[in-house]
Design a protein around this motif. Sequence first.
Motif, PDB file in Angstrom:
ATOM      1  N   ARG A  67      49.035  45.754  46.555  1.00 13.42           N
ATOM      2  CA  ARG A  67      48.574  44.642  45.720  1.00 13.42           C
ATOM      3  C   ARG A  67      47.109  44.791  45.345  1.00 13.42           C
ATOM      4  N   ALA A  68      46.311  45.391  46.235  1.00 17.65           N
ATOM      5  CA  ALA A  68      44.874  45.521  45.986  1.00 17.65           C
ATOM      6  C   ALA A  68      44.551  46.678  45.056  1.00 17.65           C
ATOM      7  N   ALA A  69      45.412  47.678  44.967  1.00 14.52           N
ATOM      8  CA  ALA A  69      45.114  48.872  44.168  1.00 14.52           C
ATOM      9  C   ALA A  69      44.870  48.561  42.697  1.00 14.52           C
ATOM     10  N   PRO A  70      45.716  47.789  42.001  1.00 15.02           N
ATOM     11  CA  PRO A  70      45.442  47.537  40.573  1.00 15.02           C
ATOM     12  C   PRO A  70      44.131  46.817  40.315  1.00 15.02           C
ATOM     13  N   LEU A  71      43.695  45.956  41.235  1.00 13.86           N
ATOM     14  CA  LEU A  71      42.444  45.228  41.049  1.00 13.86           C
ATOM     15  C   LEU A  71      41.223  46.068  41.363  1.00 13.86           C
ATOM     16  N   SER A  72      41.402  47.245  41.962  1.00 11.58           N
ATOM     17  CA  SER A  72      40.254  48.069  42.343  1.00 11.58           C
ATOM     18  C   SER A  72      39.544  48.658  41.137  1.00 11.58           C
ATOM     19  N   ALA A  73      40.208  48.709  39.977  1.00 17.29           N
ATOM     20  CA  ALA A  73      39.590  49.238  38.756  1.00 17.29           C
ATOM     21  C   ALA A  73      39.823  48.303  37.585  1.00 17.29           C
ATOM     22  N   ASP A  74      39.998  47.017  37.855  1.00 19.98           N
ATOM     23  CA  ASP A  74      40.265  46.043  36.803  1.00 19.98           C
ATOM     24  C   ASP A  74      38.985  45.742  36.028  1.00 19.98           C
ATOM     25  N   PHE A  75      39.080  45.770  34.699  1.00 19.97           N
ATOM     26  CA  PHE A  75      37.895  45.578  33.853  1.00 19.97           C
ATOM     27  C   PHE A  75      37.316  44.173  34.026  1.00 19.97           C
ATOM     28  N   ARG A  85      33.486  49.189  30.978  1.00 25.57           N
ATOM     29  CA  ARG A  85      34.606  49.514  30.091  1.00 25.57           C
ATOM     30  C   ARG A  85      35.288  50.795  30.554  1.00 25.57           C
ATOM     31  N   PRO A  86      36.631  50.816  30.568  1.00 21.28           N
ATOM     32  CA  PRO A  86      37.354  52.023  31.005  1.00 21.28           C
ATOM     33  C   PRO A  86      37.047  53.212  30.116  1.00 21.28           C
ATOM     34  N   PRO A  87      37.299  54.423  30.589  1.00 27.74           N
ATOM     35  CA  PRO A  87      37.079  55.621  29.773  1.00 27.74           C
ATOM     36  C   PRO A  87      37.885  55.565  28.484  1.00 27.74           C
ATOM     37  N   GLN A  88      37.438  56.346  27.492  1.00 27.71           N
ATOM     38  CA  GLN A  88      38.077  56.327  26.181  1.00 27.71           C
ATOM     39  C   GLN A  88      39.515  56.782  26.241  1.00 27.71           C
ATOM     40  N   ASN A  89      39.800  57.769  27.090  1.00 30.06           N
ATOM     41  CA  ASN A  89      41.149  58.320  27.181  1.00 30.06           C
ATOM     42  C   ASN A  89      41.632  58.197  28.612  1.00 30.06           C
ATOM     43  N   PRO A  90      42.090  57.018  29.037  1.00 28.17           N
ATOM     44  CA  PRO A  90      42.511  56.868  30.438  1.00 28.17           C
ATOM     45  C   PRO A  90      43.730  57.687  30.779  1.00 28.17           C
ATOM     46  N   ALA A  91      44.482  58.156  29.765  1.00 27.92           N
ATOM     47  CA  ALA A  91      45.682  58.948  30.070  1.00 27.92           C
ATOM     48  C   ALA A  91      45.328  60.253  30.748  1.00 27.92           C
ATOM     49  N   LEU A  92      44.115  60.772  30.479  1.00 32.62           N
ATOM     50  CA  LEU A  92      43.719  62.035  31.093  1.00 32.62           C
ATOM     51  C   LEU A  92      43.474  61.872  32.587  1.00 32.62           C
ATOM     52  N   SER A  93      43.071  60.671  33.022  1.00 35.18           N
ATOM     53  CA  SER A  93      42.791  60.445  34.441  1.00 35.18           C
ATOM     54  C   SER A  93      43.973  59.866  35.200  1.00 35.18           C
ATOM     55  N   ASN A 112      35.600  43.793  37.415  1.00 37.46           N
ATOM     56  CA  ASN A 112      34.314  44.509  37.449  1.00 37.46           C
ATOM     57  C   ASN A 112      33.238  43.738  36.696  1.00 37.46           C
ATOM     58  N   VAL A 113      33.563  43.234  35.510  1.00 39.69           N
ATOM     59  CA  VAL A 113      32.570  42.496  34.711  1.00 39.69           C
ATOM     60  C   VAL A 113      32.121  41.235  35.442  1.00 39.69           C
ATOM     61  N   ARG A 114      33.049  40.532  36.040  1.00 36.34           N
ATOM     62  CA  ARG A 114      32.711  39.284  36.730  1.00 36.34           C
ATOM     63  C   ARG A 114      31.769  39.523  37.904  1.00 36.34           C
ATOM     64  N   ILE A 115      32.039  40.543  38.696  1.00 36.56           N
ATOM     65  CA  ILE A 115      31.225  40.774  39.891  1.00 36.56           C
ATOM     66  C   ILE A 115      29.883  41.402  39.525  1.00 36.56           C
ATOM     67  N   VAL A 116      29.879  42.332  38.563  1.00 35.49           N
ATOM     68  CA  VAL A 116      28.604  42.927  38.133  1.00 35.49           C
ATOM     69  C   VAL A 116      27.687  41.856  37.556  1.00 35.49           C
ATOM     70  N   ALA A 117      28.239  40.945  36.760  1.00 38.03           N
ATOM     71  CA  ALA A 117      27.425  39.874  36.190  1.00 38.03           C
ATOM     72  C   ALA A 117      26.883  38.944  37.273  1.00 38.03           C
ATOM     73  N   ALA A 118      27.698  38.671  38.304  1.00 37.86           N
ATOM     74  CA  ALA A 118      27.241  37.795  39.380  1.00 37.86           C
ATOM     75  C   ALA A 118      26.073  38.412  40.144  1.00 37.86           C
ATOM     76  N   ILE A 119      26.112  39.710  40.375  1.00 36.93           N
ATOM     77  CA  ILE A 119      25.009  40.373  41.074  1.00 36.93           C
ATOM     78  C   ILE A 119      23.789  40.490  40.172  1.00 36.93           C
ATOM     79  N   ALA A 120      24.023  40.719  38.874  1.00 37.06           N
ATOM     80  CA  ALA A 120      22.908  40.919  37.943  1.00 37.06           C
ATOM     81  C   ALA A 120      22.041  39.670  37.805  1.00 37.06           C
ATOM     82  N   ILE A 121      22.646  38.484  37.925  1.00 39.05           N
ATOM     83  CA  ILE A 121      21.866  37.251  37.750  1.00 39.05           C
ATOM     84  C   ILE A 121      21.352  36.700  39.079  1.00 39.05           C
TER      85      ILE A 121
END
Length: 250
Positions: A86-94, A159-167, A97-106
Amino acid sequence: METPPDLIVHNVTPTTVDFMVVIGAFNAQIVRSFDHPVVGLPNGWYADYKYFYPFSTARRCEFVISRALPTLTATTEIPLSAEMARAAPLSADFATNVRIVAAIAIDKWARPRFRVTNAGVLATAQHRFRVNDPFAREEYRKQFIEFPTSDREIADLCRPPQNPALSAPPVAQRPVANSQFDWDMSSDEAKAAALYAWSDVWLRPTPTAEPIRREPVRIVIPEPEPPADAEWRPTPEQLASLRSDDWKRW
């Protein structure tokens, strides 16, 4: 006021002043496999975390985000527990990531103590594992930057990489038959149906590249040299010099 959930802490002692910070239990488990000091944020950043150990004594927090799920590094996928699945999909969720980075930035307390990178949790943990000298340590730290100051910069960072299919991990092809014996024992109709199921793979068009445009090739053919036995005719000045007796003086 909501009570912050307990942090996920591994290999952090009272003398540890710098450690990695990741999002969620799945990313924390990746760093834990390398035995690095790591703190996992179960549900984001809370201002009260500055009073929690080990943030209360931290000097440098290396915040790492993953923009895409890590690829498989073994031939057989290791089964995950229900919690990790259950935790794996949220480990790279856009959005996460934006929510937590913004919380630390302010956060005025966290911003000067945190540095961030979007190189990925697995790649960063591998890089830190290979740090064995001061020069390598300095190169490792160069990837961490200050937190962005605007919403656009935060979105670009997460933002995720341009071509996530490669990864993405490759998908194993389904077998036509379980074994050669099963194939030999199958009827002609069953063989035809199995082969037809693979037609989408065999008939898939091969991508072609645009022809490379180059300047026309110019071949320069050198002038042929005269043969060694070609007739040689002296000039009038050379004939006059040969006929005179001036050469006898030498």
